[in-house]
Design a protein around this motif. Sequence first.
Motif, PDB file in Angstrom:
ATOM      1  N   GLN A  27      32.209  -2.022  30.007  1.00 10.71           N
ATOM      2  CA  GLN A  27      32.651  -3.172  29.218  1.00 10.71           C
ATOM      3  C   GLN A  27      33.997  -2.903  28.534  1.00 10.71           C
ATOM      4  O   GLN A  27      34.824  -3.803  28.394  1.00 10.71           O
ATOM      5  CB  GLN A  27      31.591  -3.523  28.182  1.00 10.71           C
ATOM      6  CG  GLN A  27      31.856  -4.813  27.436  1.00 10.71           C
ATOM      7  CD  GLN A  27      30.684  -5.196  26.526  1.00 10.71           C
ATOM      8  OE1 GLN A  27      29.573  -4.698  26.667  1.00 10.71           O
ATOM      9  NE2 GLN A  27      30.945  -6.071  25.580  1.00 10.71           N
ATOM     10  N   LEU A  28      34.207  -1.663  28.120  1.00  9.21           N
ATOM     11  CA  LEU A  28      35.456  -1.289  27.460  1.00  9.21           C
ATOM     12  C   LEU A  28      36.611  -1.104  28.448  1.00  9.21           C
ATOM     13  O   LEU A  28      37.759  -0.952  28.042  1.00  9.21           O
ATOM     14  CB  LEU A  28      35.255   0.000  26.650  1.00  9.21           C
ATOM     15  CG  LEU A  28      34.356  -0.130  25.425  1.00  9.21           C
ATOM     16  CD1 LEU A  28      33.894   1.241  24.943  1.00  9.21           C
ATOM     17  CD2 LEU A  28      35.067  -0.908  24.315  1.00  9.21           C
ATOM     18  N   LYS A 112      24.041   6.700  15.903  1.00  4.72           N
ATOM     19  CA  LYS A 112      23.938   5.494  16.725  1.00  4.72           C
ATOM     20  C   LYS A 112      23.640   4.316  15.801  1.00  4.72           C
ATOM     21  O   LYS A 112      22.601   4.300  15.142  1.00  4.72           O
ATOM     22  CB  LYS A 112      22.787   5.619  17.734  1.00  4.72           C
ATOM     23  CG  LYS A 112      22.964   6.694  18.777  1.00  4.72           C
ATOM     24  CD  LYS A 112      21.715   6.770  19.644  1.00  4.72           C
ATOM     25  CE  LYS A 112      21.721   7.976  20.549  1.00  4.72           C
ATOM     26  NZ  LYS A 112      20.443   8.159  21.252  1.00  4.72           N
ATOM     27  N   PRO A 113      24.544   3.348  15.753  1.00  2.63           N
ATOM     28  CA  PRO A 113      24.279   2.181  14.905  1.00  2.63           C
ATOM     29  C   PRO A 113      23.286   1.238  15.569  1.00  2.63           C
ATOM     30  O   PRO A 113      23.083   1.284  16.785  1.00  2.63           O
ATOM     31  CB  PRO A 113      25.652   1.524  14.769  1.00  2.63           C
ATOM     32  CG  PRO A 113      26.422   1.984  15.948  1.00  2.63           C
ATOM     33  CD  PRO A 113      25.853   3.312  16.368  1.00  2.63           C
ATOM     34  N   LEU A 114      22.684   0.370  14.766  1.00  2.00           N
ATOM     35  CA  LEU A 114      21.721  -0.588  15.288  1.00  2.00           C
ATOM     36  C   LEU A 114      22.399  -1.710  16.062  1.00  2.00           C
ATOM     37  O   LEU A 114      21.906  -2.149  17.092  1.00  2.00           O
ATOM     38  CB  LEU A 114      20.880  -1.167  14.153  1.00  2.00           C
ATOM     39  CG  LEU A 114      19.980  -0.169  13.429  1.00  2.00           C
ATOM     40  CD1 LEU A 114      19.293  -0.827  12.239  1.00  2.00           C
ATOM     41  CD2 LEU A 114      18.943   0.411  14.392  1.00  2.00           C
ATOM     42  N   LYS A 122      32.241   2.672  18.165  1.00  2.00           N
ATOM     43  CA  LYS A 122      32.144   4.129  18.007  1.00  2.00           C
ATOM     44  C   LYS A 122      32.380   4.848  19.341  1.00  2.00           C
ATOM     45  O   LYS A 122      33.086   5.857  19.385  1.00  2.00           O
ATOM     46  CB  LYS A 122      30.781   4.522  17.433  1.00  2.00           C
ATOM     47  CG  LYS A 122      30.659   4.244  15.945  1.00  2.00           C
ATOM     48  CD  LYS A 122      29.366   4.807  15.386  1.00  2.00           C
ATOM     49  CE  LYS A 122      29.316   4.641  13.879  1.00  2.00           C
ATOM     50  NZ  LYS A 122      28.197   5.356  13.274  1.00  2.00           N
ATOM     51  N   ILE A 123      31.808   4.324  20.407  1.00  2.00           N
ATOM     52  CA  ILE A 123      31.990   4.932  21.728  1.00  2.00           C
ATOM     53  C   ILE A 123      33.453   4.829  22.144  1.00  2.00           C
ATOM     54  O   ILE A 123      34.039   5.784  22.654  1.00  2.00           O
ATOM     55  CB  ILE A 123      31.049   4.276  22.775  1.00  2.00           C
ATOM     56  CG1 ILE A 123      29.587   4.597  22.461  1.00  2.00           C
ATOM     57  CG2 ILE A 123      31.416   4.704  24.198  1.00  2.00           C
ATOM     58  CD1 ILE A 123      29.231   6.081  22.417  1.00  2.00           C
ATOM     59  N   ASP A 124      34.063   3.671  21.918  1.00  2.00           N
ATOM     60  CA  ASP A 124      35.464   3.466  22.275  1.00  2.00           C
ATOM     61  C   ASP A 124      36.353   4.459  21.532  1.00  2.00           C
ATOM     62  O   ASP A 124      37.181   5.138  22.148  1.00  2.00           O
ATOM     63  CB  ASP A 124      35.880   2.025  21.967  1.00  2.00           C
ATOM     64  CG  ASP A 124      37.226   1.662  22.562  1.00  2.00           C
ATOM     65  OD1 ASP A 124      37.606   2.228  23.610  1.00  2.00           O
ATOM     66  OD2 ASP A 124      37.907   0.794  21.986  1.00  2.00           O
ATOM     67  N   CYS A 125      36.179   4.567  20.225  1.00  2.00           N
ATOM     68  CA  CYS A 125      36.984   5.504  19.428  1.00  2.00           C
ATOM     69  C   CYS A 125      36.791   6.943  19.894  1.00  2.00           C
ATOM     70  O   CYS A 125      37.760   7.698  20.037  1.00  2.00           O
ATOM     71  CB  CYS A 125      36.620   5.401  17.947  1.00  2.00           C
ATOM     72  SG  CYS A 125      37.159   3.897  17.160  1.00  2.00           S
TER      73      CYS A 125
END
Length: 138
Positions: A27-28, A112-114, A122-125
């Motif tokens: 998606q990113l 891991k956020p909800l 977070k994954i992108d960063c």
Amino acid sequence: MKLKSLTVLLIEDDQIEVMKLKRSIKQLGHTHKVVEAKNGEDALQQLTSGNVLPDIILLDLNMPKINGIEFLKILKEDAKLRYIPTVILTTSENRTDLLACYEVGIAGYILKPLKYEDYLKKIDCTLQYWSVNELISN
């Protein structure tokens, strides 16, 4: 700026979390390759098999067989594997876990956020950061 494509070893026993990471990367628009390991034991077999080493490891803490902290200790004792940046990706907000991981030598600790949108950010960063870092080549 073009980001370097990474080989990411995801050590995660929850198949939904594996699918979520892969979907996020797609998606990113990143081109990173995700290699899966269901637990620490499986990951160690992959890492010592002589195949290409990952650029970064994303590690869950709560797993069967070898938990994340036990895996980290084994990884950091290996002269070849100790330099692979290892980022914890977990739901554990336990301060004892956090301290134990940094004591062993992790590169980061991500909760891991909800909300999926927060997870995506977070994954992108994280992946962008490691894509511009100078990593030790195999």
